[in-house]
Design an enzyme around this catalytic site. Structure first.
Site, short mmCIF file in Angstrom:
data_model
loop_
_atom_site.label_atom_id
_atom_site.label_comp_id
_atom_site.label_asym_id
_atom_site.label_seq_id
_atom_site.Cartn_x
_atom_site.Cartn_y
_atom_site.Cartn_z
N HIS A 7 27.63 -100.83 68.72
CA HIS A 7 28.81 -100.40 67.96
C HIS A 7 28.42 -99.61 66.72
O HIS A 7 27.80 -100.13 65.80
CB HIS A 7 29.59 -101.65 67.56
CG HIS A 7 30.89 -101.40 66.90
ND1 HIS A 7 31.22 -101.90 65.66
CD2 HIS A 7 31.97 -100.68 67.29
CE1 HIS A 7 32.44 -101.53 65.34
NE2 HIS A 7 32.92 -100.78 66.31
N ARG A 8 28.79 -98.32 66.71
CA ARG A 8 28.40 -97.41 65.63
C ARG A 8 26.88 -97.41 65.45
O ARG A 8 26.36 -97.28 64.34
CB ARG A 8 29.10 -97.76 64.32
CG ARG A 8 30.62 -97.86 64.46
CD ARG A 8 31.30 -98.27 63.17
NE ARG A 8 32.67 -98.73 63.44
CZ ARG A 8 33.47 -99.29 62.55
NH1 ARG A 8 33.06 -99.44 61.30
NH2 ARG A 8 34.68 -99.70 62.88
N GLU A 34 27.94 -96.62 70.82
CA GLU A 34 29.34 -96.30 70.58
C GLU A 34 29.40 -95.59 69.24
O GLU A 34 28.71 -95.99 68.29
CB GLU A 34 30.18 -97.58 70.57
CG GLU A 34 31.69 -97.35 70.43
CD GLU A 34 32.21 -97.33 69.01
OE1 GLU A 34 33.40 -97.05 68.81
OE2 GLU A 34 31.40 -97.58 68.06
N ASP A 36 32.05 -92.81 66.54
CA ASP A 36 33.39 -92.31 66.23
C ASP A 36 33.30 -90.85 65.82
O ASP A 36 32.35 -90.45 65.13
CB ASP A 36 33.99 -93.12 65.08
CG ASP A 36 33.91 -94.61 65.32
OD1 ASP A 36 34.77 -95.13 66.04
OD2 ASP A 36 32.98 -95.27 64.79
N HIS A 49 33.57 -92.94 61.07
CA HIS A 49 34.68 -93.79 61.50
C HIS A 49 35.95 -93.58 60.69
O HIS A 49 37.03 -93.38 61.25
CB HIS A 49 34.26 -95.27 61.43
CG HIS A 49 35.36 -96.22 61.79
ND1 HIS A 49 36.29 -96.69 60.88
CD2 HIS A 49 35.69 -96.78 62.98
CE1 HIS A 49 37.13 -97.50 61.48
NE2 HIS A 49 36.79 -97.58 62.76
N GLU A 110 34.43 -92.59 70.60
CA GLU A 110 35.80 -92.95 70.23
C GLU A 110 36.42 -91.79 69.45
O GLU A 110 35.93 -91.41 68.39
CB GLU A 110 35.85 -94.22 69.38
CG GLU A 110 37.29 -94.57 69.00
CD GLU A 110 37.44 -95.81 68.12
OE1 GLU A 110 38.52 -95.95 67.51
OE2 GLU A 110 36.48 -96.60 68.03
N LYS A 112 38.85 -90.53 66.94
CA LYS A 112 39.62 -91.13 65.84
C LYS A 112 40.85 -90.27 65.58
O LYS A 112 40.99 -89.64 64.53
CB LYS A 112 38.74 -91.25 64.58
CG LYS A 112 37.50 -92.10 64.76
CD LYS A 112 37.84 -93.52 65.18
CE LYS A 112 38.58 -94.27 64.10
NZ LYS A 112 38.80 -95.70 64.47
N ASP A 230 27.63 -105.04 67.10
CA ASP A 230 26.90 -104.51 65.95
C ASP A 230 25.43 -104.91 66.01
O ASP A 230 24.61 -104.38 65.25
CB ASP A 230 27.48 -105.05 64.65
CG ASP A 230 28.87 -104.53 64.34
OD1 ASP A 230 29.15 -103.37 64.69
OD2 ASP A 230 29.67 -105.27 63.73
#
Length: 242
Positions: A7-8, A34, A36, A49, A110, A112, A230
């Site tokens: 995640h990120r 992943e 954003d 993000h 993702e 945004k 994370d």
């Protein structure tokens, strides 16, 4: 096997959405990352993000009101200095794709665009995916489900998955109605039974954000499609038990 999506990047150990976090995720054993994306004032696809740079950098202001050159001068680890001393930048999606050419990681992008629709974002992102021939390694998600339908119209090959943070009735049916082949629910909104039902219908389930070991073990035990975490290193070590 349950895939591990960082995640990120490895956001639990490195400044989120930076090359340092993505590189750390690969070293930790993640199957993918992943990230954003948002559009800058000069039309660059930036990996960040929030709508503003305030939380994650030493700057202030809205991403879409700044040029990428202005963004790239900010310190993206400004609020992470207590555990990460190295100076980090906000990368572009192109920069991430250039790095992906040197590995086999998956990339969950993702969009945004749920608050700011960013006209043309879908076309720009998919054009870059096509340029790098990453159609089979990229997955596009968003809380803007209309945007996901548009993505499938632009390129039917690219996999999409709706993000959602409240309980849905038969979310697998909803995903199919969007042309999506996966769902990305907030972890607490979906039960093990629903995860299994979705997978039985051919819809992949990738809950977010799975950071507790107990949750990881539970999802590994039922062979959930993937987890978004994370802490990819922690997840990788636990997955070895299964």
């Amino acid at each position: 096997m349950t895939f591990i999506l960082a995640h990120r990047g490895s956001a639990g150990t490195h400044p989120e959405n930076t090359m340092e976090a993505f590189i750390a995720a690969e070293k930790a054993g993640a199957d993918g990352i992943e990230l954003d994306v948002q559009l800058t004032a000069d039309g660059e696809i930036a990996v960040i993000h929030d709508l503003t740079v305030d939380r994650t950098t030493n700057g202030s202001g809205y991403v879409n009101e700044m040029t990428f050159s202005e963004l790239s001068k900010l310190k993206a680890n400004y609020h992470s200095l207590h555990f990460f001393k190295k100076s980090c930048r906000i990368p572009s999606l192109r920069e991430v794709f250039l790095w992906l050419e040197g590995n086999n990681l998956l990339c969950n992008i993702e969009l945004k665009n749920a608050v700011n629709p960013y006209k043309g974002m879908e076309e720009m992102v998919i054009a870059l995916v096509n340029e790098f021939s990453l159609e089979k390694r990229v997955l596009i998600s968003s809380f803007n489900h209309k945007s996901l339908v548009l993505c499938k119209e632009i390129d039917p090959v690219i996999e999409t998955a709706p993000l959602y943070n409240e309980a849905l009735y038969k979310p697998w049916d909803y995903a199919v109605s969007l042309g999506a082949s996966g769902i990305h629910p907030k972890l607490k909104t979906i039960s093990d039974q629903e995860i299994l039902a979705a997978m039985d219908c051919g819809v992949a389930v990738r809950p977010y954000t799975v950071n507790k070991e107990s949750d990881m073990k539970r999802l590994f035990a039922i062979s959930c499609s993937a987890i978004i975490t994370d802490f990819p290193g922690r997840a990788f070590r636990l997955r070895e038990q299964y």
